[in-house]
Structures are given as C-alpha cells and as structure tokens.
Write an enzyme that holds these catalytic residues in place. Structure first.
Site, PDB file in Angstrom:
ATOM      1  CB  SER A 166      41.518  43.274  21.824  1.00 51.13           C
ATOM      2  OG  SER A 166      42.699  42.682  22.289  1.00 51.13           O
ATOM      3  CE  LYS A 170      42.280  30.006  31.139  1.00 53.99           C
ATOM      4  NZ  LYS A 170      40.928  30.478  31.003  1.00 53.99           N
ATOM      5  CG  ASP A 189      37.585  34.059  41.017  1.00 53.12           C
ATOM      6  OD1 ASP A 189      37.258  33.364  40.050  1.00 53.12           O
ATOM      7  OD2 ASP A 189      37.015  35.148  41.302  1.00 53.12           O
ATOM      8  N   PRO A 231      43.777  52.037  27.991  1.00 51.54           N
ATOM      9  CG  PRO A 231      44.823  49.960  28.098  1.00 51.54           C
ATOM     10  CD  PRO A 231      43.939  50.889  28.872  1.00 51.54           C
ATOM     11  CB  ALA A 255      42.562  39.799  36.545  1.00 49.55           C
ATOM     12  CB  SER A 256      38.864  43.141  34.172  1.00 52.71           C
ATOM     13  OG  SER A 256      37.615  43.681  34.548  1.00 52.71           O
ATOM     14  CB  VAL A 274      45.553  46.175  23.407  1.00 53.55           C
ATOM     15  CG1 VAL A 274      47.014  45.712  23.441  1.00 53.55           C
ATOM     16  CG2 VAL A 274      45.327  47.324  24.390  1.00 53.55           C
ATOM     17  CE  LYS A 310      38.484  47.585  32.297  1.00 47.91           C
ATOM     18  NZ  LYS A 310      39.340  46.636  33.055  1.00 47.91           N
TER      19      LYS A 310
HETATM   20  N1  LIG Z   1      42.757  44.052  24.868  1.00 49.55           N
HETATM   21  C1  LIG Z   1      42.284  45.282  24.764  1.00 49.55           C
HETATM   22  O1  LIG Z   1      42.069  45.802  23.650  1.00 49.55           O
HETATM   23  C2  LIG Z   1      42.040  46.095  26.006  1.00 49.55           C
HETATM   24  C3  LIG Z   1      41.826  47.471  25.854  1.00 49.55           C
HETATM   25  C4  LIG Z   1      41.619  48.255  26.985  1.00 49.55           C
HETATM   26  C5  LIG Z   1      41.634  47.687  28.226  1.00 49.55           C
HETATM   27  N2  LIG Z   1      41.822  46.348  28.352  1.00 49.55           N
HETATM   28  C6  LIG Z   1      41.837  45.792  29.705  1.00 49.55           C
HETATM   29  O2  LIG Z   1      43.057  45.091  29.877  1.00 49.55           O
HETATM   30  C7  LIG Z   1      42.866  44.023  30.785  1.00 49.55           C
HETATM   31  C8  LIG Z   1      43.346  42.726  30.165  1.00 49.55           C
HETATM   32  O3  LIG Z   1      42.615  42.494  28.977  1.00 49.55           O
HETATM   33  P1  LIG Z   1      43.096  41.431  27.878  1.00 49.55           P
HETATM   34  O4  LIG Z   1      42.763  41.993  26.564  1.00 49.55           O
HETATM   35  O5  LIG Z   1      44.480  41.000  28.160  1.00 49.55           O
HETATM   36  O6  LIG Z   1      42.040  40.259  28.149  1.00 49.55           O
HETATM   37  P2  LIG Z   1      42.213  38.707  28.486  1.00 49.55           P
HETATM   38  O7  LIG Z   1      43.314  38.090  27.712  1.00 49.55           O
HETATM   39  O8  LIG Z   1      40.848  38.130  28.341  1.00 49.55           O
HETATM   40  O9  LIG Z   1      42.629  38.734  30.003  1.00 49.55           O
HETATM   41  C9  LIG Z   1      41.708  38.902  31.033  1.00 49.55           C
HETATM   42  C10 LIG Z   1      42.240  38.192  32.262  1.00 49.55           C
HETATM   43  O10 LIG Z   1      41.342  38.417  33.345  1.00 49.55           O
HETATM   44  C11 LIG Z   1      41.204  37.201  34.033  1.00 49.55           C
HETATM   45  N3  LIG Z   1      39.943  37.144  34.770  1.00 49.55           N
HETATM   46  C12 LIG Z   1      38.689  37.370  34.318  1.00 49.55           C
HETATM   47  N4  LIG Z   1      37.797  37.196  35.305  1.00 49.55           N
HETATM   48  C13 LIG Z   1      38.505  36.850  36.407  1.00 49.55           C
HETATM   49  C14 LIG Z   1      38.171  36.506  37.741  1.00 49.55           C
HETATM   50  N5  LIG Z   1      36.900  36.484  38.185  1.00 49.55           N
HETATM   51  N6  LIG Z   1      39.163  36.195  38.603  1.00 49.55           N
HETATM   52  C15 LIG Z   1      40.459  36.190  38.188  1.00 49.55           C
HETATM   53  N7  LIG Z   1      40.842  36.487  36.945  1.00 49.55           N
HETATM   54  C16 LIG Z   1      39.883  36.805  36.066  1.00 49.55           C
HETATM   55  C17 LIG Z   1      41.259  36.127  32.953  1.00 49.55           C
HETATM   56  O11 LIG Z   1      41.565  34.892  33.549  1.00 49.55           O
HETATM   57  P3  LIG Z   1      41.112  33.497  32.898  1.00 49.55           P
HETATM   58  O12 LIG Z   1      42.122  33.212  31.839  1.00 49.55           O
HETATM   59  O13 LIG Z   1      41.147  32.554  34.029  1.00 49.55           O
HETATM   60  O14 LIG Z   1      39.733  33.709  32.336  1.00 49.55           O
HETATM   61  C18 LIG Z   1      42.375  36.676  32.084  1.00 49.55           C
HETATM   62  O15 LIG Z   1      43.627  36.279  32.561  1.00 49.55           O
HETATM   63  C19 LIG Z   1      41.379  44.024  31.153  1.00 49.55           C
HETATM   64  O16 LIG Z   1      41.235  44.720  32.371  1.00 49.55           O
HETATM   65  C20 LIG Z   1      40.742  44.796  30.009  1.00 49.55           C
HETATM   66  O17 LIG Z   1      39.543  45.422  30.400  1.00 49.55           O
HETATM   67  C21 LIG Z   1      42.028  45.535  27.270  1.00 49.55           C
END
Ligand SMILES: NC(=O)c1ccc[n+]([C@@H]2O[C@H](COP(=O)([O-])OP(=O)(O)OC[C@H]3O[C@@H](n4cnc5c(N)ncnc54)[C@H](OP(=O)(O)O)[C@@H]3O)[C@@H](O)[C@H]2O)c1
Length: 221
Positions: A202, A42, A62, A187, A83-84, A190, A164
């Site tokens: 999302s 991935k 991690d 944001p 990361a979250s 997204v 968050k």
């Molecule tokens: N997408 C949206 O609409 C949106 C809107 C507002 C804010 N955000 C914020 O933007 C950020 C990224 O979101 P995204 O939409 O891109 O989500 P995503 O694709 O699910 O990415 C989340 C990332 O966090 C990593 N992660 C989760 N738990 C972890 C841990 N314990 N240790 C290390 N890495 C960890 C995941 O790694 P793995 O692949 O290994 O699981 C993944 O790479 C987040 O903080 C989210 O809250 C997103």
C-alpha cells in the site's frame, strides 16, 4: 506490575501489524508476534520498540504451520490475525502464493485459536472483500451485506480480492460452527508512516502516485 493481558499478532513484522504491536506494547500488554523468520533483518524494528525487550516474544510460524501457530497462541486472550500475502504486482501462481496462505492460513489461525481457548480473534480482512461487486446498486452504501463477487474476481484475475473474500467468508463460517468469537475489520488503502525497513504494497501505491506512475492494477487495499 500485574500482567494486563497476553495478545498475539500474526505477521508481526508487516506494515499494519508493526503498528498494532507497538500500540499493544504501549498499553502494557505482553505481546506474542508470529514472523516467518525471527532472525531476518526486516523484522529487526520490532525488537527496538519501546518495552519490546521485556514484553515482546517472537515466534517462528508460517500460516501453513498449524503446530507453530498453536505454540504462538498458547496463553493468549486475544489474537490479531493480520498476516496475509499482499503482493505489489501480479503473482505467477495465485493458488499457492495467495489463496492457500490467505484461506487455509486463516482457518489454521482460527482452529489454533479455538484450541488455545483464545477469547476473541480480530481478522484483518479488507475493502477488497467488499468492493469488487459490479451488481451492487450504484450509490447504495456498501455494508456487511455487500461482498466482492468471487466469480467476478476470478474472471478479472483479481486474485488478491478473491483471497481476501474467500478468507473472510471462511472465517465467518468457522466462527458460526465453532462458536469462536471472531470480528473482522475491512480497511481500505492504509497509508502513513512505516515502522519496518521494507516497503509494503500500500505504501508503494503512494510512491507510484507521487512519481506519476500509471497504476495498471486494481488498487491494493
Ligand atoms: N495496507 C493496506 O492498505 C491494507 C488494506 C486493507 C487490508 N489490509 C490487510 O492488512 C493485513 C496486513 O497488510 P499490510 O499492508 O501490513 O501488508 P504487509 O506489510 O505485506 O504484511 C503482510 C504480512 O503477512 C505475512 N505473511 C504473508 N504470507 C505469509 C505466510 N504464508 N505465513 C506467515 N506470514 C505471512 C508477511 O510476512 P513476511 O514478511 O514474512 O512476508 C507480512 O508480515 C493483510 O491481511 C492485508 O490484506 C491491508
């Protein structure tokens, strides 16, 4: 060519982070990316990005592994903490699956940044840390003074919003006491093209809307 700068992106293989990595590489930065498993398929898309073979280095980390984060941030001027956990559905154990990586993970990142003398950290927070506030006056613009109500998030079991909100407030507290330069961005939902091979939460919202599935959960943002 002289090095433009060295920047780390946490959770580099994620949806938003992958775009940040791509943009940084295109601007000539040396990029460190943290991923939980560099050999996982991935994350393969990262290695195919333009200039990745010369300028992208992946680190296994991690969010709960402080030492691993320190290694990833060594020599970096800036860190984007993206990361979250963003779960697409409810989680069985919110404390372990969401709260700990979001809050303790963010503090680990900030402490490791301070140790590595990183100049600025951008923490990707969320509209989820702003919007869950039923007492905010109707029609009033939600600005930096508006935070999601933690008790309301608990009562309504909105664990993602709580994670968050707690993470962003902990980040500001840490910035104030340590003097670390921390900026947060919030944001909302997204959407857009994805670089990774897996579907993130999302993008799944959009797929559900297109399929006419009823959204039972508070929309992820
Ligand atoms: N997408 C949206 O609409 C949106 C809107 C507002 C804010 N955000 C914020 O933007 C950020 C990224 O979101 P995204 O939409 O891109 O989500 P995503 O694709 O699910 O990415 C989340 C990332 O966090 C990593 N992660 C989760 N738990 C972890 C841990 N314990 N240790 C290390 N890495 C960890 C995941 O790694 P793995 O692949 O290994 O699981 C993944 O790479 C987040 O903080 C989210 O809250 C997103």
């Amino acid at each position: 060519m002289a090095e433009k700068g060295r920047v780390c992106v946490t959770g580099a293989g994620g949806y938003i982070a992958s775009w940040v990595v791509k943009l940084l590489l295109s601007k000539g930065y040396i990029v460190h990316g943290t991923v939980r498993d560099p050999s996982d398929e991935k994350n393969a898309h990262l290695k195919k990005l333009e200039k990745a073979s010369e300028n992208l280095k992946l680190f296994k980390a991690d969010l709960l592994e402080y030492e691993a984060l320190c290694s990833a941030f060594e020599g970096c001027d800036g860190v984007f903490h993206t990361a979250s956990p963003v779960p697409p559905t409810t989680v069985a154990n919110p404390e372990v699956e969401l709260m700990e990586p979001a809050v303790k993970g963010t503090l680990n990142v900030l402490k490791a940044c301070a140790e590595a003398k990183v100049k600025r950290v951008v923490v990707v927070s969320s509209g989820a840390a702003v919007d869950m506030n039923p007492r905010w006056p109707k029609g009033k613009v939600k600005d930096e003074a508006c935070w999601s109500d933690k008790e309301y998030c608990r009562a309504t079991k909105n664990w993602y919003c709580l994670s968050k909100t707690e993470a962003e407030s902990a980040a500001f507290e840490y910035a104030q006491t340590s003097g670390l330069d921390v900026v947060t961005v919030c944001p909302t939902l997204v959407l857009g093209p994805i670089l990774q091979s897996t579907i993130n939460a999302s993008s799944l919202v959009l797929i559900k809307i297109l399929k006419g599935t009823v959204l039972t959960l508070y929309p992820i943002y």
